[in-house]
Scaffold this motif. Sequence first.
Motif, PDB file in Angstrom:
ATOM      1  N   ILE A  45      -5.819   6.056  -4.793  1.00 38.25           N
ATOM      2  CA  ILE A  45      -6.251   7.389  -5.240  1.00 38.25           C
ATOM      3  C   ILE A  45      -5.280   8.450  -4.734  1.00 38.25           C
ATOM      4  CG2 ILE A  45      -8.048   9.146  -4.960  1.00 38.25           C
ATOM      5  CD1 ILE A  45     -10.071   6.750  -4.984  1.00 38.25           C
ATOM      6  N   LEU A  46      -4.899   8.366  -3.451  1.00 39.24           N
ATOM      7  CA  LEU A  46      -3.965   9.345  -2.891  1.00 39.24           C
ATOM      8  C   LEU A  46      -2.616   9.310  -3.606  1.00 39.24           C
ATOM      9  CD1 LEU A  46      -4.705   8.941   0.926  1.00 39.24           C
ATOM     10  CD2 LEU A  46      -5.380  10.824  -0.568  1.00 39.24           C
ATOM     11  N   VAL A  47      -2.111   8.113  -3.860  1.00 41.24           N
ATOM     12  CA  VAL A  47      -0.836   7.987  -4.582  1.00 41.24           C
ATOM     13  C   VAL A  47      -0.975   8.526  -6.001  1.00 41.24           C
ATOM     14  CG1 VAL A  47       0.798   6.320  -5.561  1.00 41.24           C
ATOM     15  CG2 VAL A  47       0.059   6.084  -3.193  1.00 41.24           C
TER      16      VAL A  47
ATOM     17  N   GLY B  96      -0.629  12.103  -6.014  1.00 39.93           N
ATOM     18  CA  GLY B  96       0.616  12.584  -5.415  1.00 39.93           C
ATOM     19  C   GLY B  96       0.448  13.116  -4.006  1.00 39.93           C
ATOM     20  N   LEU B  97      -0.605  12.721  -3.319  1.00 32.81           N
ATOM     21  CA  LEU B  97      -0.871  13.236  -1.983  1.00 32.81           C
ATOM     22  C   LEU B  97      -0.319  12.348  -0.871  1.00 32.81           C
ATOM     23  CD1 LEU B  97      -4.581  14.288  -2.567  1.00 32.81           C
ATOM     24  CD2 LEU B  97      -2.552  15.749  -2.564  1.00 32.81           C
ATOM     25  N   TYR B  98       0.237  11.202  -1.212  1.00 32.75           N
ATOM     26  CA  TYR B  98       0.737  10.264  -0.213  1.00 32.75           C
ATOM     27  C   TYR B  98       1.975   9.582  -0.740  1.00 32.75           C
ATOM     28  CZ  TYR B  98       1.043   6.161   2.772  1.00 32.75           C
ATOM     29  OH  TYR B  98       1.490   5.203   3.627  1.00 32.75           O
ATOM     30  N   GLU B  99       2.965   9.456   0.115  1.00 31.08           N
ATOM     31  CA  GLU B  99       4.176   8.733  -0.256  1.00 31.08           C
ATOM     32  C   GLU B  99       4.612   7.905   0.933  1.00 31.08           C
ATOM     33  OE1 GLU B  99       8.716   9.781  -1.430  1.00 31.08           O
ATOM     34  OE2 GLU B  99       7.138  10.981  -2.352  1.00 31.08           O
ATOM     35  N   ILE B 100       4.936   6.653   0.692  1.00 30.44           N
ATOM     36  CA  ILE B 100       5.408   5.782   1.756  1.00 30.44           C
ATOM     37  C   ILE B 100       6.797   6.266   2.169  1.00 30.44           C
ATOM     38  CG2 ILE B 100       6.059   3.413   2.349  1.00 30.44           C
ATOM     39  CD1 ILE B 100       3.993   2.511   0.208  1.00 30.44           C
ATOM     40  N   PRO B 101       6.996   6.537   3.456  1.00 30.61           N
ATOM     41  CA  PRO B 101       8.296   7.056   3.906  1.00 30.61           C
ATOM     42  C   PRO B 101       9.449   6.132   3.514  1.00 30.61           C
ATOM     43  CG  PRO B 101       6.680   7.151   5.681  1.00 30.61           C
ATOM     44  CD  PRO B 101       6.057   6.376   4.547  1.00 30.61           C
TER      45      PRO B 101
ATOM     46  N   THR C 112      10.720   5.721   0.493  1.00 27.96           N
ATOM     47  CA  THR C 112      10.653   5.194  -0.869  1.00 27.96           C
ATOM     48  C   THR C 112      10.632   6.347  -1.862  1.00 27.96           C
ATOM     49  OG1 THR C 112       8.248   5.160  -0.913  1.00 27.96           O
ATOM     50  CG2 THR C 112       9.344   3.168  -0.141  1.00 27.96           C
ATOM     51  N   GLU C 113      11.003   6.017  -3.077  1.00 25.85           N
ATOM     52  CA  GLU C 113      10.896   6.997  -4.150  1.00 25.85           C
ATOM     53  C   GLU C 113       9.474   6.973  -4.687  1.00 25.85           C
ATOM     54  OE1 GLU C 113      13.887   6.389  -7.111  1.00 25.85           O
ATOM     55  OE2 GLU C 113      15.442   6.053  -5.612  1.00 25.85           O
ATOM     56  N   GLU C 114       9.120   7.962  -5.460  1.00 27.02           N
ATOM     57  CA  GLU C 114       7.753   8.085  -5.974  1.00 27.02           C
ATOM     58  C   GLU C 114       7.326   6.859  -6.793  1.00 27.02           C
ATOM     59  OE1 GLU C 114       5.262  11.110  -8.823  1.00 27.02           O
ATOM     60  OE2 GLU C 114       6.885  11.915  -7.592  1.00 27.02           O
ATOM     61  N   GLU C 115       8.232   6.343  -7.637  1.00 22.70           N
ATOM     62  CA  GLU C 115       7.904   5.183  -8.466  1.00 22.70           C
ATOM     63  C   GLU C 115       7.674   3.946  -7.606  1.00 22.70           C
ATOM     64  OE1 GLU C 115      10.895   6.915  -9.096  1.00 22.70           O
ATOM     65  OE2 GLU C 115       9.950   8.245 -10.532  1.00 22.70           O
ATOM     66  N   GLN C 116       8.509   3.780  -6.568  1.00 18.98           N
ATOM     67  CA  GLN C 116       8.359   2.639  -5.668  1.00 18.98           C
ATOM     68  C   GLN C 116       7.022   2.704  -4.929  1.00 18.98           C
ATOM     69  OE1 GLN C 116      11.922   3.106  -3.341  1.00 18.98           O
ATOM     70  NE2 GLN C 116      12.930   1.410  -4.392  1.00 18.98           N
ATOM     71  N   THR C 117       6.634   3.898  -4.504  1.00 20.93           N
ATOM     72  CA  THR C 117       5.361   4.075  -3.809  1.00 20.93           C
ATOM     73  C   THR C 117       4.205   3.662  -4.712  1.00 20.93           C
ATOM     74  OG1 THR C 117       6.237   5.889  -2.473  1.00 20.93           O
ATOM     75  CG2 THR C 117       3.856   5.754  -2.676  1.00 20.93           C
ATOM     76  N   ALA C 118       4.253   4.060  -5.966  1.00 14.77           N
ATOM     77  CA  ALA C 118       3.190   3.705  -6.907  1.00 14.77           C
ATOM     78  C   ALA C 118       3.131   2.199  -7.127  1.00 14.77           C
ATOM     79  CB  ALA C 118       3.390   4.439  -8.228  1.00 14.77           C
ATOM     80  N   VAL C 119       4.276   1.557  -7.243  1.00 15.52           N
ATOM     81  CA  VAL C 119       4.315   0.109  -7.459  1.00 15.52           C
ATOM     82  C   VAL C 119       3.786  -0.620  -6.226  1.00 15.52           C
ATOM     83  CG1 VAL C 119       5.851  -1.877  -7.771  1.00 15.52           C
ATOM     84  CG2 VAL C 119       6.159   0.165  -9.169  1.00 15.52           C
ATOM     85  N   ILE C 120       4.251  -0.235  -5.051  1.00 15.69           N
ATOM     86  CA  ILE C 120       3.798  -0.868  -3.807  1.00 15.69           C
ATOM     87  C   ILE C 120       2.294  -0.696  -3.644  1.00 15.69           C
ATOM     88  CG2 ILE C 120       3.916  -0.740  -1.282  1.00 15.69           C
ATOM     89  CD1 ILE C 120       6.917   0.034  -1.658  1.00 15.69           C
ATOM     90  N   SER C 121       1.811   0.497  -3.898  1.00 15.27           N
ATOM     91  CA  SER C 121       0.381   0.775  -3.784  1.00 15.27           C
ATOM     92  C   SER C 121      -0.428  -0.042  -4.784  1.00 15.27           C
ATOM     93  CB  SER C 121       0.125   2.267  -4.005  1.00 15.27           C
ATOM     94  OG  SER C 121      -1.240   2.553  -3.931  1.00 15.27           O
ATOM     95  N   SER C 122       0.070  -0.144  -6.002  1.00 19.17           N
ATOM     96  CA  SER C 122      -0.636  -0.918  -7.034  1.00 19.17           C
ATOM     97  C   SER C 122      -0.685  -2.397  -6.687  1.00 19.17           C
ATOM     98  CB  SER C 122       0.043  -0.733  -8.392  1.00 19.17           C
ATOM     99  OG  SER C 122      -0.048   0.610  -8.800  1.00 19.17           O
ATOM    100  N   VAL C 123       0.421  -2.936  -6.204  1.00 19.81           N
ATOM    101  CA  VAL C 123       0.462  -4.350  -5.816  1.00 19.81           C
ATOM    102  C   VAL C 123      -0.501  -4.603  -4.661  1.00 19.81           C
ATOM    103  CG1 VAL C 123       1.938  -6.140  -4.794  1.00 19.81           C
ATOM    104  CG2 VAL C 123       2.774  -4.778  -6.705  1.00 19.81           C
ATOM    105  N   PHE C 124      -0.489  -3.730  -3.660  1.00 18.41           N
ATOM    106  CA  PHE C 124      -1.391  -3.854  -2.515  1.00 18.41           C
ATOM    107  C   PHE C 124      -2.846  -3.829  -2.970  1.00 18.41           C
ATOM    108  CE2 PHE C 124      -3.732  -1.552   0.943  1.00 18.41           C
ATOM    109  CZ  PHE C 124      -3.788  -2.614   1.834  1.00 18.41           C
ATOM    110  N   THR C 125      -3.185  -2.902  -3.849  1.00 20.49           N
ATOM    111  CA  THR C 125      -4.558  -2.794  -4.348  1.00 20.49           C
ATOM    112  C   THR C 125      -4.944  -4.029  -5.144  1.00 20.49           C
ATOM    113  OG1 THR C 125      -4.362  -0.390  -4.441  1.00 20.49           O
ATOM    114  CG2 THR C 125      -6.139  -1.382  -5.715  1.00 20.49           C
TER     115      THR C 125
END
Length: 80
Positions: A23-25, A28-33, A35-48
Amino acid sequence: MRFMDKGTVIRTIVLTIALVNQILVGFGLYEIPGTEEEQTAVISSVFTFIAAAIAWFKNNYFTAKGKKQREVLKDKGLTK
């Protein structure tokens, strides 16, 4: 009286963290240090996805052992 085992509690906590992170990603309220925005979304989606798949699989009776467990629970009147 104990309602949930340790594994269920851990899977529930990990899934909750994954969903809150997603939800935070999404907003746009959270970004993994580092990483780029697209990478953060992919990492978050895979984790979820992984957390949800594990929680779903572990809480259902898919294996032969799980099916036997369900039958024992039914025979003893411990499940619907």
